[in-house]
Scaffold this motif. Sequence first.
Motif, PDB file in Angstrom:
ATOM      1  N   GLY A  92       0.595  -1.235  -0.115  1.00  5.46           N
ATOM      2  CA  GLY A  92      -0.031   0.145  -0.050  1.00  5.46           C
ATOM      3  C   GLY A  92       0.790   1.225  -0.022  1.00  5.46           C
ATOM      4  O   GLY A  92       1.961   1.266   0.346  1.00  5.46           O
ATOM      5  N   PRO A  93       0.137   2.090  -0.363  1.00  6.08           N
ATOM      6  CA  PRO A  93       0.747   3.687  -0.421  1.00  6.08           C
ATOM      7  C   PRO A  93       1.531   4.142   0.843  1.00  6.08           C
ATOM      8  O   PRO A  93       2.502   4.891   0.893  1.00  6.08           O
ATOM      9  CB  PRO A  93      -0.042   4.676  -1.173  1.00  6.08           C
ATOM     10  CG  PRO A  93      -1.108   3.756  -1.767  1.00  6.08           C
ATOM     11  CD  PRO A  93      -1.124   2.367  -0.679  1.00  6.08           C
ATOM     12  N   GLU A  94       0.813   3.881   1.931  1.00  5.39           N
ATOM     13  CA  GLU A  94       1.268   4.361   3.193  1.00  5.39           C
ATOM     14  C   GLU A  94       2.793   3.655   3.364  1.00  5.39           C
ATOM     15  O   GLU A  94       3.739   4.130   4.068  1.00  5.39           O
ATOM     16  CB  GLU A  94       0.486   4.040   4.372  1.00  5.39           C
ATOM     17  CG  GLU A  94       0.951   4.532   5.799  1.00  5.39           C
ATOM     18  CD  GLU A  94       1.248   6.018   5.956  1.00  5.39           C
ATOM     19  OE1 GLU A  94       1.924   6.546   6.720  1.00  5.39           O
ATOM     20  OE2 GLU A  94       0.698   6.878   4.908  1.00  5.39           O
ATOM     21  N   ALA A  95       2.597   2.278   3.357  1.00  7.67           N
ATOM     22  CA  ALA A  95       3.985   1.652   3.577  1.00  7.67           C
ATOM     23  C   ALA A  95       5.099   2.237   2.711  1.00  7.67           C
ATOM     24  O   ALA A  95       6.284   2.269   3.326  1.00  7.67           O
ATOM     25  CB  ALA A  95       3.852   0.113   3.150  1.00  7.67           C
ATOM     26  N   ALA A  96       4.817   2.597   1.366  1.00  3.63           N
ATOM     27  CA  ALA A  96       5.816   3.015   0.565  1.00  3.63           C
ATOM     28  C   ALA A  96       6.239   4.450   1.163  1.00  3.63           C
ATOM     29  O   ALA A  96       7.515   4.727   1.059  1.00  3.63           O
ATOM     30  CB  ALA A  96       5.391   3.279  -0.857  1.00  3.63           C
ATOM     31  N   ARG A  97       5.557   5.313   1.476  1.00  5.73           N
ATOM     32  CA  ARG A  97       5.619   6.722   2.226  1.00  5.73           C
ATOM     33  C   ARG A  97       6.764   6.540   3.610  1.00  5.73           C
ATOM     34  O   ARG A  97       7.589   7.048   3.745  1.00  5.73           O
ATOM     35  CB  ARG A  97       4.430   7.346   2.454  1.00  5.73           C
ATOM     36  CG  ARG A  97       3.885   7.876   1.553  1.00  5.73           C
ATOM     37  CD  ARG A  97       2.841   8.896   1.832  1.00  5.73           C
ATOM     38  NE  ARG A  97       1.610   8.368   2.309  1.00  5.73           N
ATOM     39  CZ  ARG A  97       0.567   7.881   1.470  1.00  5.73           C
ATOM     40  NH1 ARG A  97       0.360   8.192   0.086  1.00  5.73           N
ATOM     41  NH2 ARG A  97      -0.661   7.299   2.011  1.00  5.73           N
ATOM     42  N   LEU A  98       6.199   5.650   4.380  1.00  4.84           N
ATOM     43  CA  LEU A  98       7.318   5.112   5.447  1.00  4.84           C
ATOM     44  C   LEU A  98       8.601   4.840   5.306  1.00  4.84           C
ATOM     45  O   LEU A  98       9.448   5.102   5.991  1.00  4.84           O
ATOM     46  CB  LEU A  98       6.170   4.405   6.388  1.00  4.84           C
ATOM     47  CG  LEU A  98       5.298   4.605   7.093  1.00  4.84           C
ATOM     48  CD1 LEU A  98       4.391   3.354   7.771  1.00  4.84           C
ATOM     49  CD2 LEU A  98       5.508   5.768   8.063  1.00  4.84           C
ATOM     50  N   TYR A  99       8.650   3.906   4.249  1.00  4.60           N
ATOM     51  CA  TYR A  99       9.861   3.353   3.702  1.00  4.60           C
ATOM     52  C   TYR A  99      10.783   4.494   3.233  1.00  4.60           C
ATOM     53  O   TYR A  99      11.916   4.835   3.611  1.00  4.60           O
ATOM     54  CB  TYR A  99       9.526   2.470   2.496  1.00  4.60           C
ATOM     55  CG  TYR A  99      10.876   1.644   2.292  1.00  4.60           C
ATOM     56  CD1 TYR A  99      11.280   0.512   2.767  1.00  4.60           C
ATOM     57  CD2 TYR A  99      11.820   2.102   1.176  1.00  4.60           C
ATOM     58  CE1 TYR A  99      12.333  -0.230   2.458  1.00  4.60           C
ATOM     59  CE2 TYR A  99      12.733   1.373   0.763  1.00  4.60           C
ATOM     60  CZ  TYR A  99      13.135   0.209   1.333  1.00  4.60           C
ATOM     61  OH  TYR A  99      14.204  -0.431   1.055  1.00  4.60           O
ATOM     62  N   ALA A 100      10.148   5.358   2.309  1.00  4.55           N
ATOM     63  CA  ALA A 100      10.956   6.678   1.729  1.00  4.55           C
ATOM     64  C   ALA A 100      11.274   7.510   2.780  1.00  4.55           C
ATOM     65  O   ALA A 100      12.455   7.982   2.853  1.00  4.55           O
ATOM     66  CB  ALA A 100       9.856   7.250   0.931  1.00  4.55           C
TER      67      ALA A 100
END
Length: 512
Positions: A92-100
């Motif tokens: 999901g997009p939130e996981a990608a944001r946290l990773y970044a």
Amino acid sequence: MDQQARLHGSYWLQSAPPGNPAPPPEGPLTVDVAVVGAGIAGLSTAWELARGGHSVAVLEAGRIAAGVTGHTTAKLTALHTLVYDRLRRTRGPEAARLYARSQTEAVRRAKEITDLLGADCDWEETAAYTYAEDPARADDLRAEAEAAREAGLPAEFVTETELPFPVSGAVRVAGQAQFHPRKYLLAVADGIRRLGGTIHEYTRVTDLVEGEPCVLTARSPASATTVTARHVVVATHYPVFDRALLFSRLSPRRELVVAAPVDAAEAPRGMYITPERNTRSLRTAPLDDAHRLLVVTGEHFTPGTGGDVEERFARLFGWATDHFGDLTPTHRWATQDNDSTDTVPLVGPLHPGTDHVHVATGFGGWGLSSGIMAGRLLADRIDGRPCAWSELYDPRRIASVVREGAAFLKHQADVARHFVGDRLPAPSGPSVDDIAPGDGAVVRVSGERCAVHRDDDGKLHAVSARCTHLGCLVAFNRAERAWECPCHGSRFDVHGGVIQGPAIDPLQPREL
């Protein structure tokens, strides 16, 4: 140092100062936190904890930053090939944001530490690129640029780079960095000492008794001792303790590196990687007034299954000369990484039943930013502070493993093939007489499989062929003169000594 010696060693290890002495402990130790491993993850964690007022002891089986961190290409970036589009689709997009966000903060933290310590580590700010030459991959790069930008990175899709060959497209992220990893970590180690922490090289941890407190058993060339700690951090790249069965979620990957001087005026200053051609990754490092060192990585394979590794080195160097012209190699080495089956590193509790033993592993080739991120995450965890991305990296996660079940099952099938096949009767294989100088093979001696190496002088060296981790058969890597386990990546020298875990015990000598 002669040419042949340089060609078989890491530039980072050969160009750094020796560092301050870090002898094994003289007797039992009692500290707040014991950190096992003195690479980027272990020393970053120890630094954060020492800054927070904890008493810390770092226990390293070899030398500081001489393992995986000492053999990296030393790119410090939040752009990890094609990770963001995959994360967006699978978690999901939130996981990608946290990773970044977590990886970007790690890059910034490294700069803060470099400035705070006054580390002379060849720090250079630059851009990172994921590129492709094949036009069929351009859509993948556009999707990655969109996903990375949506995750919060200043990512853009470009078709022009400073590379001396055309590309079909690239994802570009500015504001990233590259540096000399061993010089950086030697400065961090000195900073830990100034804060009251201790660092002990040539001190291999062999046992852990969990409790309140935990007790570690450690051995050095001269003696064995114990270290008592309220918390233990296992930062050995591949965990030396398998209590959480994390080995079932990690795939070891060995990758080759070649380096050669190039004209400074024509050298690319960015950091580049492509998944094409079994991966090609490159950057340059400061060398002298007229030259920079071109560092090219690629040709990855599972340890123990690389076939003719010399041929792989030749293929990698051939690619470098095809793309950068006539080159004279000065160094070559190999690095080792662990890929988690669901892409994201495993940082947090070692297993579901513990609050006092922590792990950092599965960095997937991006250990510098992930190791620094892990240091901050684990320090927050030990101090009871919330961390926005702790759930993303938590080793106890199950849902993402289920979603990535195909990768998990493939890894388990590969391991099972070796684990079971190595215990079946083998067809006739090579004999001791067939082993050429400089080579090695697994042969049967009195019914037992032995790993036999013939050195350049013709002398034979025989050890047990079964890895001391879980008993898979090792295979010989002639290019690096090492025995490698294809199941979980343990590596041993020709005399059986442990080079790389998860094995902690050597291969036992055998008589021919």
